[in-house]
Design a protein around this motif. Sequence first.
Motif, mmCIF file in Angstrom:
data_model
loop_
_atom_site.group_PDB
_atom_site.id
_atom_site.type_symbol
_atom_site.label_atom_id
_atom_site.label_comp_id
_atom_site.label_asym_id
_atom_site.label_seq_id
_atom_site.Cartn_x
_atom_site.Cartn_y
_atom_site.Cartn_z
ATOM 1 N N ASN A 105 -4.745 67.764 11.396
ATOM 2 C CA ASN A 105 -4.986 68.759 12.429
ATOM 3 C C ASN A 105 -4.163 68.373 13.663
ATOM 4 O OD1 ASN A 105 -6.065 70.252 14.565
ATOM 5 N ND2 ASN A 105 -8.121 70.265 13.666
ATOM 6 N N LYS A 127 -14.428 70.233 16.087
ATOM 7 C CA LYS A 127 -14.977 71.509 16.546
ATOM 8 C C LYS A 127 -14.890 72.460 15.357
ATOM 9 C CE LYS A 127 -13.921 75.133 19.897
ATOM 10 N NZ LYS A 127 -12.984 76.116 19.374
ATOM 11 N N LEU A 128 -15.853 73.377 15.239
ATOM 12 C CA LEU A 128 -15.840 74.261 14.074
ATOM 13 C C LEU A 128 -15.110 75.569 14.384
ATOM 14 C CD1 LEU A 128 -19.483 73.689 12.739
ATOM 15 C CD2 LEU A 128 -17.406 72.360 12.315
ATOM 16 N N GLY A 152 -10.530 68.527 3.898
ATOM 17 C CA GLY A 152 -11.776 68.530 4.677
ATOM 18 C C GLY A 152 -12.365 69.900 4.854
ATOM 19 N N ARG A 192 -8.724 77.420 17.602
ATOM 20 C CA ARG A 192 -8.076 76.113 17.435
ATOM 21 C C ARG A 192 -7.916 75.455 18.811
ATOM 22 N NH1 ARG A 192 -7.778 74.612 12.113
ATOM 23 N NH2 ARG A 192 -5.850 73.478 12.462
ATOM 24 N N TYR A 204 -13.580 81.100 11.768
ATOM 25 C CA TYR A 204 -13.229 81.811 10.532
ATOM 26 C C TYR A 204 -13.508 80.963 9.293
ATOM 27 C CZ TYR A 204 -9.162 78.753 10.929
ATOM 28 O OH TYR A 204 -8.362 77.660 11.050
ATOM 29 N N CYS A 205 -13.929 79.702 9.488
ATOM 30 C CA CYS A 205 -13.920 78.732 8.400
ATOM 31 C C CYS A 205 -15.182 78.798 7.551
ATOM 32 C CB CYS A 205 -13.765 77.333 8.985
ATOM 33 S SG CYS A 205 -13.817 76.060 7.724
HETATM 34 S S1 SF4 Z 1 -10.619 75.296 9.573
HETATM 35 FE FE1 SF4 Z 1 -10.443 73.080 9.273
HETATM 36 S S2 SF4 Z 1 -10.717 72.253 11.364
HETATM 37 FE FE2 SF4 Z 1 -11.504 74.343 11.426
HETATM 38 S S3 SF4 Z 1 -13.696 74.129 10.979
HETATM 39 FE FE3 SF4 Z 1 -12.668 74.528 9.039
HETATM 40 S S4 SF4 Z 1 -12.314 72.539 8.135
HETATM 41 FE FE4 SF4 Z 1 -12.740 72.232 10.348
#
Ligand code: SF4
Length: 494
Positions: free
Chosen positions: A179, A58-59, A116, A216, A62-63
């Motif tokens: 994760n 899942k996205l 990742g 999260r 904030y990423c």
């Molecule tokens: S913070 Fe980590 S788990 Fe969440 S979307 Fe970005 S890369 Fe994926």
Amino acid sequence: AMSLVRRSICSPIKCRSHPNPILLHQYSSLQHPSKQSPRSQDAQHEFSLYFHYPYCNKLCPYCAFNKFQRDRSQNPSDFQLLSAYECSLSKISQSSWYNNEIKGYPPNLRSVFFGGGTPSLGSPKMYEKLIGHILETFGDRTDEINSPDSISDAVERNPTGETLSKSRCANVEISMEMNPTLATPTTLKDMKLAGINRMSIGIQSLRDDDLKFLGREHSGKQALDILERAIKEYDGRVSADLMFGTPSHHKSLDAFVEDSLRPILETGVRHISLYELTIQKGTPFHKLYFHDKAHIMDDEQLASLYEACIELCREYGLYQYEVSNFAASPQDECRHNIAYWQGIDYIGLGPGAHSRLSNNDHTSRMEMVQFAKPEDWHFESTTDSPVHSKMNELVNWGGNSKITPISPKQRLNELVMVALRMPRVGLSLQKLRQHTNDSQASFFNNQYVNYSRIQDLIKEGLLNVVEDSGDLHLRATERGIKVLNGVLNEILLD
Ligand code: SF4
């Protein structure tokens, strides 16, 4: 840049080697590290490997990383990723850069990092094969000298990789980001058997309201449980990665310090990474909160929170070895990240991954970026003909969308910026000379930094020069690290 200042707030650093500060007039009388033989310097030539796993379950809103939601019907499978990684590794091992055609010996593999995206989504089987391939290709050659068949023996004895992780890669740090949503005791065990020897757990917070805000999928309890299990499974080679600056921390600093940091330190964890939530362009948070400053802590709050974190880490025996990182001992520091901060060569493989490496005689440095879309990267990495061989004689492993020479000025800026982040190490004169290819370079006489300001900042107590292990180091002092961004602005020329 502001976030660097924010994250630079810190308290006194414990210097375990107790180097003596030296006075400027003593500087010229010290024996310079360049007097060591070139072979002994080059024997330290190392590199690190970074593998970008581009998918997430899942996205998170904030990423800003290059990541893609896992859709198994459209995305390359783990074993397609494996074939692309392996093709790239083979090309690297045949490259003139790796084989060091000038001096005739390749660099040592220092560390491997699986990041990742969410690398823990990948199958342990894929990692087992990949790590076996990496170690066969680049592993510690000391073993080969002592026992030429040690790798194949180890693989045969234990196809799970356990023997490999204990004997073959005892000196190579192999980390993975985990994760907590996907982590189970079985995953931890399987990844260890695959050869991972250090786990970095993306906890972020133990408060469920923070985790919900951050999008999260795991709970605080789940994260704490996995952290405790990982510490046991990985003999303490575990990092807890935390994020501060959410709305709950804005209301009360204890929401982070007491509710998240203290219980995490209580587990006996030996490494902590603390990062501030930053609202980055192109993320869903940017659209939601850009105009709503109430959700972003002000600088004073951040400074107080950061100082409280540093104090608490110290109370539990963890010292700050980098502006955002804390460790219980030098053995617990992250070797891979230190490679970035020390200007050591690194190769990133995977969609959008970066590499930085010097040519064989250290006269130039290159930056490479791989194709950002997994499908493009996969196609380019697995094709036989090198994509940019004409542009760059150093590399021929393909899969790169862009190869850019780094100018001497950019190179020095990079070196100074990253080296000063480590208060116990700082900028080594030996590295400065190696990276500028100037055997006469000093902290005070090169064309790319404002050397008169360095002298002023030394007088003002923000920087110092210390001798340590036969080398000279320019370091940010306790006061200097608190205003590191300002210090860098003063000394780096545009
Ligand atoms: S913070 Fe980590 S788990 Fe969440 S979307 Fe970005 S890369 Fe994926």
